[in-house]
Each structure stands twice: as C-alpha cells, then as structure tokens.
Design an enzyme around this catalytic site. Structure first.
Site, mmCIF file in Angstrom:
data_model
loop_
_atom_site.group_PDB
_atom_site.id
_atom_site.type_symbol
_atom_site.label_atom_id
_atom_site.label_comp_id
_atom_site.label_asym_id
_atom_site.label_seq_id
_atom_site.Cartn_x
_atom_site.Cartn_y
_atom_site.Cartn_z
ATOM 1 N N TYR A 293 -75.461 -39.712 -29.991
ATOM 2 C CA TYR A 293 -75.879 -40.877 -31.945
ATOM 3 C C TYR A 293 -76.240 -39.357 -32.533
ATOM 4 C CZ TYR A 293 -79.972 -42.930 -34.620
ATOM 5 O OH TYR A 293 -79.769 -43.026 -35.808
ATOM 6 N N ASP B 117 -68.892 -58.383 -37.144
ATOM 7 C CA ASP B 117 -68.771 -57.246 -36.270
ATOM 8 C C ASP B 117 -68.226 -56.004 -37.515
ATOM 9 O OD1 ASP B 117 -68.289 -54.671 -35.173
ATOM 10 O OD2 ASP B 117 -67.817 -55.996 -32.978
#
Ligand SMILES: NC(=O)c1ccc[n+]([C@@H]2O[C@H](COP(=O)([O-])OP(=O)(O)OC[C@H]3O[C@@H](n4cnc5c(N)ncnc54)[C@H](OP(=O)(O)O)[C@@H]3O)[C@@H](O)[C@H]2O)c1
Length: 223
Positions: free
Chosen positions: A131, A40
């Site tokens: 975003y 990750d």
C-alpha cells in the site's frame, strides 16, 4: 470552479462533497463525483473520457484501494488501482490543464524513526508495505502534472459508514457488547474527516498557489 472528485462515495470523497455543498463560497461550484459504480479507474479510456467531458478546473483524486491488508494480499489489483488509476487521472489532468490534488498517506514512511512531532515534508519516504509503495508511486506520477498538490494524511475517522470507518465499526461493536480486535502497537495522528475536507477545500483554487507536497493531519498521536 469545476471540481471533479474520484472515490466520491468513499469516506473522504463523501466528506469533501459535504464540505463543498455546505460552504456558501463553494455551494454553487459544479461538482462531479465519480466512484467505482461509474467506471473502474483502471480503465484508461473511461477516465480520459469522463475528465474530458466534465472539463474540471481541479481534480481531487481520492480513489484508491486503501485497505492495507488487502493490498498486501493482492498486490496486482491494488497496484492497478493505486498506481495505474493514478496514472490515468494524472494523464487526463495534464491534457486538460486541470489542477490535480492527490491524497497520499503516512504509509509512505517506514515508521521506524519519526521526529518528535512525527514526519514532516522533508523526511525521506521509505515504504515497507505494498500500500505504502503504491501511494508513493502515485506521488511520483502526480509530480508530472504542472499544477499538482500531494496531500499526505493519516488515519481518517469521523465517517458515517461502519463498513468504511474502522473506528466507527469498532465503537459500535464495543457498545454492542462485542470485543473488537484492535492494533495496539501502531501509532499515528488520527485525523477527523470534516477537518481534512475543510482544509482541502481551502486549498483547491490554484490561485492560492499551494503546490507540491503538504502533510495535513490533526495534532497529536494515538495507538
Ligand atoms: N482511510 C485512511 O485512514 C487514509 C489515511 C491516509 C490516506 N488515505 C488516502 O485517502 C484517500 C481516500 O481514502 P478513504 O479512506 O476515503 O478510502 P475509501 O473510503 O476506501 O474510498 C475509496 C474510494 O475509491 C473508490 N475506488 C476503489 N477502487 C476503485 C476503482 N478501481 N475504480 C474507481 N474507484 C475506485 C471506491 O469506490 P466504491 O465506493 O465504489 O468502492 C471509494 O469510493 C485514499 O487515496 C487513501 O489512500 C486514507
């Protein structure tokens, strides 16, 4: 050149790896692609160790949560990947003196007042989504790496996985007799993944001295 690609199994990461393998002048470059299956990117130690082990000349950082609606619904996890992850990658590049090429987005603009040819590099970003904000924050982080290039692009298509490529998914649904739900009030410059990958590979060697910020997209606009 030793090239390290984050998000290597995503649409752009896949296109980049294909382009690097296909060009005679890059085919023998050592390339390491990493994806979520490896670690990750929100894990600082994992990013640092992986980049330290590979010692890349250039890192192309494509990994992100690029699903705009998901970022809006779950900003915490999205910011962890898009901002935190970018911070970890940038930090590792600074330590190792690697060139960093960061993929950003047209979503850093609010879309209200593009010029006749769209937005250019001198226009002031003003994101209106989580975003877009996360990609702009990534840009600011990357600017602290001495040898960096930020590439803003838009509406990628031409992938091979309908789970990732919305155009491919919609085309398949349409051909199967379905009625895909499409957005018709949003405009941008759709960009063919192999074209972007080709442009990016040409910009990887720092010797070309292309640094700073570039917009790379195909010509024209579409809804
Ligand atoms: N798609 C577009 O239209 C578009 C337009 C402009 C800019 N961009 C930018 O271009 C870049 C590439 O986009 P894309 O369309 O290729 O995205 P994508 O297909 O969704 O690929 C993103 C990649 O990031 C990886 N990833 C996600 N979360 C991660 C995490 N926590 N740790 C490690 N890896 C993680 C994914 O891994 P898994 O495969 O394992 O899930 C995937 O390989 C992104 O930075 C995006 O913001 C995209």
């Amino acid at each position: 050149m030793r090239v390290y690609v984050t998000g290597a199994d995503g649409m752009l990461g896949t296109a980049l790896r294909h382009e690097l393998a296909a060009r005679p002048e890059t085919a023998d470059w050592p390339v390491l692609g990493v994806s979520l299956a490896d670690f990750d990117i929100g894990d600082e130690a994992a990013v640092r160790d992986s980049i330290a082990d590979f010692r890349p000349d250039v890192v192309v950082h494509t990994a992100a949560n690029a699903v705009v609606d998901s970022c809006e619904r779950n900003p915490g996890p999205a910011l962890r990947v898009n901002v935190g992850g970018t911070h970890h990658v940038a930090d590792a590049c600074r330590r190792h003196g690697s060139r960093l090429v960061y993929i950003s987005s047209d979503y850093v603009f609010d879309g209200r007042a593009p010029g006749p040819a769209g937005y250019n590099e001198d226009d002031i970003p003003d994101p209106v989504s989580v975003y877009g904000l996360s990609k702009l924050a990534g840009e600011r982080i990357v600017e602290a790496v001495p040898d960096h290039l930020v590439v803003r692009t838009s509406w990628l298509y031409g992938g091979t996985d309908p789970a990732l490529d919305q155009v491919l998914a919609a085309a398949r649904e349409f051909l199967d007799g379905g009625r895909p739900r499409l957005i018709d009030d949003q405009f941008s410059s759709p960009t063919y993944l192999p074209d972007l990958a080709s442009a990016l590979v040409g910009l990887l060697p720092g010797a070309l001295a292309v640094r700073g910020l570039l917009h790379i997209a195909n010509r024209g606009r579409a809804s």
